[in-house]
Every structure is written in structure tokens, then in C-alpha cells.
Design a protein around this motif. Structure first.
Motif, short mmCIF file in Angstrom:
data_model
loop_
_atom_site.label_atom_id
_atom_site.label_comp_id
_atom_site.label_asym_id
_atom_site.label_seq_id
_atom_site.Cartn_x
_atom_site.Cartn_y
_atom_site.Cartn_z
N THR A 182 9.64 15.54 4.32
CA THR A 182 10.91 14.94 4.37
C THR A 182 10.76 13.53 5.09
OG1 THR A 182 12.12 17.14 4.43
CG2 THR A 182 13.22 15.09 5.30
N HIS A 183 10.24 13.56 6.09
CA HIS A 183 10.09 12.22 6.73
C HIS A 183 8.77 11.37 6.92
CE1 HIS A 183 13.86 13.54 8.88
NE2 HIS A 183 13.17 14.81 9.07
N PHE A 184 7.79 12.01 6.50
CA PHE A 184 6.50 11.34 6.37
C PHE A 184 5.64 11.11 5.23
CE2 PHE A 184 7.39 13.38 10.64
CZ PHE A 184 7.67 12.17 11.48
N SER A 185 6.46 11.11 4.11
CA SER A 185 5.72 10.73 2.85
C SER A 185 5.81 9.11 2.82
CB SER A 185 6.41 11.22 1.70
OG SER A 185 7.67 10.60 1.73
N ALA A 186 4.60 8.82 1.89
CA ALA A 186 4.59 7.36 1.72
C ALA A 186 6.01 6.65 1.30
CB ALA A 186 3.37 7.04 0.81
N ALA A 187 6.49 7.31 0.23
CA ALA A 187 7.83 6.70 -0.21
C ALA A 187 8.87 6.55 1.20
CB ALA A 187 8.30 7.52 -1.24
N ALA A 188 8.94 7.50 1.81
CA ALA A 188 9.82 7.58 2.88
C ALA A 188 9.60 6.57 3.85
CB ALA A 188 10.08 9.04 3.33
N CYS A 189 8.10 6.26 4.38
CA CYS A 189 7.73 5.60 5.43
C CYS A 189 7.71 4.21 5.28
CB CYS A 189 6.33 6.13 5.99
SG CYS A 189 6.42 7.73 6.69
N PHE A 190 7.42 3.76 3.90
CA PHE A 190 6.96 2.42 3.66
C PHE A 190 8.06 1.62 2.75
CE2 PHE A 190 2.71 4.13 4.19
CZ PHE A 190 2.65 3.91 5.72
N ARG A 191 9.07 2.06 2.51
CA ARG A 191 10.32 1.47 1.48
C ARG A 191 10.61 0.22 1.96
NH1 ARG A 191 13.71 5.30 2.23
NH2 ARG A 191 13.03 6.61 0.48
N ASP A 192 10.87 0.03 3.54
CA ASP A 192 11.29 -1.18 4.19
C ASP A 192 10.18 -2.07 4.06
OD1 ASP A 192 13.74 -0.03 4.33
OD2 ASP A 192 13.78 0.20 6.17
N LEU A 193 9.11 -1.68 4.23
CA LEU A 193 8.05 -2.31 4.36
C LEU A 193 7.64 -3.24 2.85
CD1 LEU A 193 5.35 -3.93 5.40
CD2 LEU A 193 4.18 -2.03 4.76
N ALA A 194 7.86 -2.66 1.85
CA ALA A 194 7.70 -3.33 0.70
C ALA A 194 8.85 -3.96 0.24
CB ALA A 194 7.53 -2.09 -0.58
N ALA A 206 -6.37 4.55 10.56
CA ALA A 206 -5.84 5.19 9.49
C ALA A 206 -4.17 4.72 9.04
CB ALA A 206 -5.68 6.72 9.92
N TYR A 207 -3.69 4.13 10.16
CA TYR A 207 -2.22 3.76 10.00
C TYR A 207 -2.27 2.26 9.07
CZ TYR A 207 2.35 1.79 11.06
OH TYR A 207 3.85 1.37 10.92
N VAL A 208 -3.27 1.25 9.56
CA VAL A 208 -3.57 0.07 8.74
C VAL A 208 -3.72 0.28 7.27
CG1 VAL A 208 -5.02 -1.86 8.62
CG2 VAL A 208 -3.92 -1.30 10.89
N LEU A 209 -4.65 1.27 7.13
CA LEU A 209 -5.00 1.71 5.50
C LEU A 209 -3.87 2.52 5.08
CD1 LEU A 209 -8.67 3.28 6.40
CD2 LEU A 209 -8.12 1.00 5.47
N ALA A 210 -3.08 3.11 5.61
CA ALA A 210 -1.95 3.59 4.88
C ALA A 210 -0.90 2.55 4.46
CB ALA A 210 -1.14 4.79 5.96
N LEU A 211 -0.72 1.56 5.47
CA LEU A 211 0.09 0.42 5.00
C LEU A 211 -0.54 -0.16 3.73
CD1 LEU A 211 1.02 -1.16 8.73
CD2 LEU A 211 2.32 0.35 7.02
N ALA A 212 -1.75 -0.59 3.92
CA ALA A 212 -2.44 -1.33 2.62
C ALA A 212 -2.50 -0.44 1.32
CB ALA A 212 -3.99 -1.59 3.26
N GLY A 213 -2.65 0.86 1.64
CA GLY A 213 -2.44 1.58 0.41
C GLY A 213 -0.98 1.61 -0.24
N ALA A 214 -0.07 1.54 0.84
CA ALA A 214 1.26 1.41 0.17
C ALA A 214 1.74 0.13 -0.65
CB ALA A 214 2.19 1.54 1.25
N LEU A 215 1.17 -0.97 -0.12
CA LEU A 215 1.38 -2.37 -0.71
C LEU A 215 0.55 -2.46 -1.93
CD1 LEU A 215 1.26 -4.44 2.45
CD2 LEU A 215 3.05 -3.83 0.93
N LYS A 216 -0.60 -1.78 -1.98
CA LYS A 216 -1.43 -1.67 -3.39
C LYS A 216 -0.72 -0.90 -4.47
CE LYS A 216 -6.10 -0.62 -5.26
NZ LYS A 216 -7.44 0.22 -4.76
N ASN A 217 -0.28 0.06 -3.87
CA ASN A 217 0.63 1.08 -4.81
C ASN A 217 1.78 0.17 -5.39
OD1 ASN A 217 -1.21 3.17 -4.74
ND2 ASN A 217 0.11 3.98 -3.08
N ALA A 218 2.28 -0.76 -4.59
CA ALA A 218 3.39 -1.78 -4.89
C ALA A 218 2.97 -3.01 -5.72
CB ALA A 218 4.08 -2.12 -3.60
N GLY A 219 1.79 -3.00 -5.89
CA GLY A 219 1.14 -4.23 -6.68
C GLY A 219 0.63 -5.14 -6.07
#
Length: 735
Positions: A700-712, A337-350
Motif C-alpha cells: 500500500t505505502h512502499f511500492s515504487a509507484a506510490a513512493c516516487f510519483r511526485d519525484l517523476a 539502496a535508496y539512491v538506486l531506487a530513485l534512479a530506477g524509478a527515473l529510468k522507468n519514467a524514461g
């Protein structure tokens, strides 16, 4: 470089002439070696481009970089290397071309093996790749040479190096050799200077050991010197090799004369091709009749013209390559689930994200993998040793089908007390990467990805085989595995020490930690690495869900922390709850049911459930009775996002204690854990208040925007990405 500093173990020599296109990647690959006691000497041959500026920028102030310039331009690579050899201080010398790259473990591994075996010269295999995507990457060595180490004598070495021969020519390899051999290049040679040098050293008594590891990444492009052949270069080779015949042993003399004949054929072939290109057909016929044996050399260009290899896929949009040995078929467990969440965040980032399942061991004992809809986050989903048919990936290896049949039979027979037909499969994540795995990645990765993500530290050594030397690399750590196996006796995993784990984590540009506490430990151990904290994200529900009285819920996969935690709950907590709330019931979802031999009264084992939302909605209390394990407990985040009252332990909240304070009940004592559950089960308003606090915490702490900002930001290469350091800084005093 401080002249009084201790001599490095190895001097890496890189000749350069207008190498701006690729020199930065070459420099980074050298300075990122696990063998840190090195110096990199770039010997420039009168470059007129900005290649030296790019080399300095890639080194980012690393004092191990030494640049030599010459007042005389265009002296050739042999002379440039000789100037570097005169300045080299290492016990060993390694040659790396300015358009190639090397594996981060290459020098340490190769020199260690050479010293252990008593070799003076050591070489590994080349992974040849092309700037043109029309040709797939391939290994250089074949058959027996690719299977095990070999000692190579002078006659065998010369035999392999027939000019325009079938190969594999060992002269293409890039050996390391002891500086004590006092090697120097023949400056009259413009091609073949490497192989001529090694041959002279072998004749002088040096011992050469060949290893089949794919450690050197050899780039071919239109400007490669090795592609250019002319009569003057062939004549120079003839002159140099003729000097070696005096006093040669009979077997070597025979090979030297055969090599001379091959060069005569090559000269005739060169004249023939020149005449054909000039449409001088009479001259071409004359050359062919003068040396008929040269005609056989036409087979290679004819074969190349007729063959149409499947081209590698070109990158149309920015891509991220994910290398994994985890069986990801859906969000079926926390790590998936974590890997899929990371992949989803990167997909949303283009970005287009490719999943490369880098080992046939991913199949385990199951010959078919059914992919769930959430796998659509990947632009491509490939598994080594598998063929995809729609949403199913099937194993090509018949042995996997046999193992799968035995596993099914074992499950059926276990119901009547018969077991032992099937054994657990090897833990794929920690399995040693094979040569076949490395080549599979090279052939299936889309070249020039923006970033390469390694799923768990075990896959870090595979990242270079994606052949994207300018890509940023990051390891999805999940958790500190060395801490996890120290906490629990997990059976289907790999024991790893903290030193080994941090060594693997140090192979990448960045480490992605799932929680702050473990991120801090990695920063302390690897201060030169960029450590990103990216907690698991989830989509919070719209409103808190207090659920029903007297209904508890647990969800988890079949892992040791979950099993041990539930057994503790059954033994010490559940009887206390039932004594005060006889109507209390517990529903358990997930594959953890397979690890529980028997459930007590009032407990329902649901097994794997596709949609957990209804179960979360109805539950009054979600429990997480963990007291072992590491990493972020992803099911905790899901429960908070579901707006639930959660009762857990300090281990449950490990790494996010400050974020979840007040948003869940934390109790490590069995009796207090039971009391917390009892109070929430019977008090709707209190339960609703905690559920609201949990949902607010998730938003506050676990939305996609908050969690994956630094990764993008890291993948984009933003300067704002925290603590980004792409190169290991080692002072000259440490050498």
C-alpha cells in the motif's frame, strides 16, 4: 520597488538586447542568491524579442526585479549599464550578462571576502562554457592566479589585457565594486568597456582583490559581443586608453604603451583576416608586410583549426545528472539502496541517469571499487580520479594504492594484536569540494540535463557546475543529518548545525525527504521550497513468510545506530529471550559485523551477504532494536516487503508511524521488546498474521509507484507537482 525601502547590499546590473535565449536562466541565478538583500536591474537597449517577458516570468513576481527601458534603441551595453548605475541603490554593484549565470553563493561570498580584506573591487574566476558541445568547459585563470587570492594593481591589470593576447585577460572577469566609487562606463566603447572602467578605478586609487573561486559561469556562443572585433572598436579603445597616459606612473605608462602596440597589431591582424576572407591575397600580403608582428596572432586560429578537442556528449534522451560523493557500488547499505531506487524509478519514467562521483575521496582507503549488477541502472557511472575497467573502477592516485595496502596489512595484523598502520579515510560526503572537483563535473556532465540531483545536502553547491542552467535541482536529503549527529556520536561523519543544513538544502529547487516527519520539518524551515516525500520503495514478495520458530534476523551496515542498537539488544534483551527460549538463535547480516567486537552465544555474524532473500524467508522474526538515528530505516521497509513479523522501536518507525501502525510490533522497553520476540517466536499463527499485515503495508505505502510519483512529476516539470516554487520570494521590506 518601494523607494523608501532600505537600500539593498548589492545592485546587480544586467544589460539586455534581444536576450530571450538565455535571460530566464540568468535572472533565476541572480534571484536565487544566498545574498538576498539585492536588487536586479535589467537595463533594456531596445529589444524587439520577448526577452523582458521571459525575465518577468522567471522572476515570478519577485519585487527585487527592476526593468528599465530606453526610448533610444541600440545605445550599446555601456550606455545601458550607465542607466542602471544611475538607478542602483546597493552598497555594491555586480555586473551579470544576460546570457551568463552565477553560483548561488557567489555574491555573498565575494562581497564578504572583499569587505573582510578591505577591497573596493573583487572578482572571482570564470567557468567558460560553450553552446557548441565541441569545446569542453574550462577555467579562465591559470597557474598562480588560480591557486590563491591576489591583489591586482593598475599596471598588472593592464598588462593582462593585451588585445588578442595570450591571457588570461583579467578584463574578462566580472568584478563587484563599491557604488561609492561613482563608476561610469565610457559609452564610446562597444568592446572592452568593462576592463577600461576597472582600469580607471584602479588608477583612481581603488583596491582590487582577485579570488580563484569559480563563481561566474561565462557562456560563449556565436552571438557573443566579445567575439566581434572591428577597426572602429579598436580605434575607440585607443582613444580611451590614450587619455589615461597623462600623469601615469612609469610602470603603468609602460604597460599602456605596450597595450597600444598590441592594439596596432590587432588592427593589422583584423585587416589581414578581412583580406583573406575576401580572397584578396595581395591585400593580405600588404597588411602583413606593413605590420609583420601581427602575423604571430595567426597562431591561435591555426591552432584552433588543427586541434580537435573531445566533444562533450550530447543528450539524446532526457537525462538526469546525479552528483554524489557517496561510494555507491551496489545496494550495500541503506543510503545506496535508496539512491538506486530513485534512479530506477527515473529510468522507468524514461530518463537516462548519470552517476558523477564528484571526489577522489570516494575511494577512501580502497584503490578498487567493484560494481555490482544493480549499477546497470545508471547510463553512465564515472568517479573523479578513477578509471573504469568493466565492472571495476580503479584509483589513479598512487597514494590511494598505498593507503589500500596499509589497510589490508592492518586487518591481517590485527588478528595477532598489532594495529594502527592505517587510519580511517576522510568522510567523503562532507569533504570540501575542490576546484578540481568542480571542473571535473563541468567537463563530464552531459549539458542541458532535465534535472540535477544532489546526493546529500553537502553536494548542493556542486549542482551549478553541471552547466544545465535550466535544469530543476533537488537534494536527496536521506535524513536530517543535524538531527542524526545529535542523536549518536558517529565517528565517520561531519558535525553540522541545523542552520547550516537548512542553508544547504535551500540551495536547490526541491528537497527529497525519505519520510513525512522530516519532510514537515523542512517545509517549516524552508516554506519557499518544494519538499517531496519519497519513501524508500521495494518489491514486495508474493505472499507472507512466517518463517521458522526460534530464528531471529537482523541486517544492517556498519553505522553507529546499528552498533549501539545491537549492543543494547545483546546486553538487555537477548538474555531475556534465551532464558525463555533456549533454542532461540539470531543471525546478523551486513557490514555491521565489523563494528561488533564479540557476539554472545546463539548469535551468528554472517558479514556482507549478496542475497538476503533466503535469510528473510527462513527467519521467524526480524528485529530492529534502534533507539538513535534519523531518517527512514530502509531495512524496515525491506523487512515489511519480505512479509515478515517485525519487532522494532519507535525510532525504527520514525516518520512512518501512521503507515506501519498494526504492521509491526513497537516496543521501547527492553523487557517488553523481549516478550514480543518470545511470543512471535513460539506462535506461528500470530507470527503469520503480523507478516501478512506487514506485506499489505508494503504494497500500500512502499511500492515504487506510490513512493516516487511526485519525484517523476517534479523532474517532468508537471504543474501538478506539489508546492513547486522555483524562486525565493523576498519582499522589498526585507531588503
Amino acid at each position: 520597488m518601494n523607494a523608501t525601502a532600505a537600500a539593498p547590499r548589492v545592485s546587480v546590473i544586467m544589460a539586455n538586447l534581444n536576450g530571450a535565449a538565455h535571460i530566464a536562466a540568468a535572472v533565476r541565478s541572480v534571484l536565487r542568491q544566498t545574498e538576498t538583500a539585492l536588487e536586479l536591474i535589467i537595463s533594456d537597449d531596445g529589444s524587439t524579442d520577448d526577452s523582458l517577458a521571459r525575465a518577468r516570468a522567471a522572476a515570478a513576481g519577485d519585487p527585487r526585479l527592476v526593468i528599465l527601458t530606453s526610448e533610444i534603441a541600440r545605445t550599446g551595453p555601456a550606455a545601458a549599464r550607465n542607466r542602471a548605475l544611475a538607478k542602483a541603490r546597493g552598497r555594491w554593484v555586480a555586473i551579470v550578462d544576460n546570457d551568463d549565470a552565477i553560483h548561488p553563493e557567489r555574491l555573498e561570498r565575494l562581497i564578504n571576502d572583499a569587505e573582510s580584506d578591505g577591497a573596493d573591487i573583487a572578482a572571482d574566476d570564470l567557468l567558460t562554457f560553450y553552446d557548441s558541445i565541441e569545446k569542453p568547459p574550462h577555467a579562465h585563470l591559470r597557474r598562480a592566479l588560480a591557486a590563491r587570492p591576489h591583489w591586482i594593481d593598475a599596471a598588472a591589470y593592464e598588462r593582462s589585457n593585451r588585445l588578442l593576447g595570450a591571457g588570461p585577460a583579467l578584463g574578462y572577469l566580472k568584478p563587484v565594486f563599491r557604488r561609492a566609487l561613482d563608476a561610469h562606463y565610457d559609452e564610446t566603447l562597444r568592446i572592452g568597456e568593462d576592463s577600461e572602467l576597472i582600469l580607471r578605478l584602479l588608477i583612481g586609487g581603488a583596491k582590487f582583490r582577485l579570488y580563484p573561486d569559480l563563481g561566474y559561469f561565462y557562456r560563449k556562443h556565436d552571438a557573443s559581443i566579445s567575439h566581434r572585433l572591428d577597426l572602429a572598436a579598436i580605434e575607440a579603445l585607443d582613444t580611451a586608453h590614450a587619455k589615461l597616459e597623462a600623469g601615469a606612473a612609469p610602470d603603468l605608462l609602460r604597460e599602456l604603451r605596450a597595450g597600444a602596440a598590441a592594439r596596432t597589431d590587432a588592427a593589422a591582424f583584423t585587416k589581414l583576416i578581412t583580406a583573406l576572407k575576401a580572397r584578396d591575397f595581395g591585400g593580405a600580403i600588404s597588411h602583413a608586410m606593413a605590420r609583420p608582428s601581427a602575423l604571430i596572432l595567426l597562431k591561435d586560429p591555426i591552432r584552433a583549426r588543427l586541434s580537435k578537442p573531445a566533444p562533450r556528449r550530447a543528450a539524446v534522451q532526457p537525462r538526469v545528472t546525479l552528483i554524489s560523493r557517496q561510494r555507491i557500488v551496489g545496494a550495500t547499505n541503506g543510503s545506496s539502496a535508496y539512491v538506486l531506487a530513485l534512479a530506477g524509478a527515473l529510468k522507468n519514467a524514461g530518463y537516462a541517469v548519470d552517476y558523477l562521483g564528484a571526489s577522489p575521496k570516494i575511494f577512501g582507503r580502497w584503490a578498487a571499487l567493484k560494481l555490482r549488477p544493480e549499477l546497470a541502472v545508471f547510463d553512465r557511472y564515472l568517479v573523479h580520479g578513477g578509471a573504469r575497467l568493466g565492472n571495476v573502477v580503479i584509483a589513479r592516485d598512487p597514494g590511494v594504492w598505498i593507503a589500500s595496502a596499509l589497510a589490508v596489512a592492518d586487518r591481517l595484523l590485527s588478528k595477532i594484536g598489532i594495529s594502527g598502520l592505517s587510519q580511517p579515510a576522510e568522510y567523503a560526503q562532507g569533504a570540501a569540494a575542490t576546484r578540481a572537483d568542480q571542473l571535473w563535473i563541468a567537463r563530464n556532465a552531459v549539458p542541458n540535463a532535465q534535472a540535477v540531483l544532489c546526493d546529500y545536502a553537502f553536494t548542493a553547491t556542486l549542482a551549478p557546475y553541471a552547466l544545465s542552467p535550466n535544469a530543476r535541482s533537488a537534494i536527496i536529503m536521506h535524513d536530517l543529518m543535524s538531527a542524526r549527529v545529535a542523536d549518536a556520536a558517529e565517528t565517520n561523519t561531519v558535525k553540522i548545525s541545523a542552520a547550516d543544513e537548512f542553508r544547504m538544502l535551500g540551495l536547490a529547487d526541491a528537497v527529497i525527504a525519505i519520510q513525512h516527519e522530516e519532510a514537515a520539518k523542512v517545509r517549516a524551515a524552508l516554506p519557499e521550497r518544494n519538499v517531496l516525500t519519497a519513501p524508500h520503495s521495494t518489491e514486495p514478495v508474493r505472499a507472507p513468510q512466517p518463517g521458522k520458530d526460534d530464528l531471529l534476523f537482523f541486517v544492517g551496515s556498519n553505522t553507529a545506530p546499528n552498533i549501539v542498537g545491537l549492543e543494547w539488544f545483546f546486553r538487555e534483551i537477548w538474555p531475556l529471550i534465551r532464558a525463555k527460549r533456549p533454542a532461540a538463535r539470531l543471525k546478523i547480516a551486513g557490514s555491521v559485523a565489523r563494528g561488533i567486537s564479540a557476539a554472545p552465544e546463539g548469535v551468528t555474524m554472517l558479514g556482507v551477504v549478496v542475497d538476503l532473500a533466503p535469510l528473510y524467508a527462513e527467519a521467524g522474526v526480524v528485529i530492529s532494536p534502534l533507539f538513535t538515528g534519523s531518517g527512514l530505516k530502509i531495512k524496515l521497509i525491506e523487512a515489511l516487503a519480505a512479509g515478515k513479523a517485525v519487532v522494532g522501536t519507535s525510532v525504527t518507525a520514525q516518520g512512518v508511524e501512521s503507515q506501519v501502525t498494526g504492521a509491526m510490533a513497537l516496543e521501547d522497553d527492553a523487557a517488553r521488546f523481549a516478550d514480543a520476540c518470545i511470543n512471535f517466536l513460539g506462535q506461528h499463527e500470530r507470527r503469520a498474521a503480523l507478516a501478512a499485515a506487514a506485506l499489505d503495508c508494503a504494497n500500500t505505502h512502499f511500492s515504487a509507484a506510490a513512493c516516487f510519483r511526485d519525484l517523476a512529476a517534479f523532474v517532468r516539470g508537471d504543474d501538478a507537482a506539489p508546492d513547486q516554487k522555483s524562486l525565493r520570494k523576498v519582499s522589498s521590506q526585507s531588503q
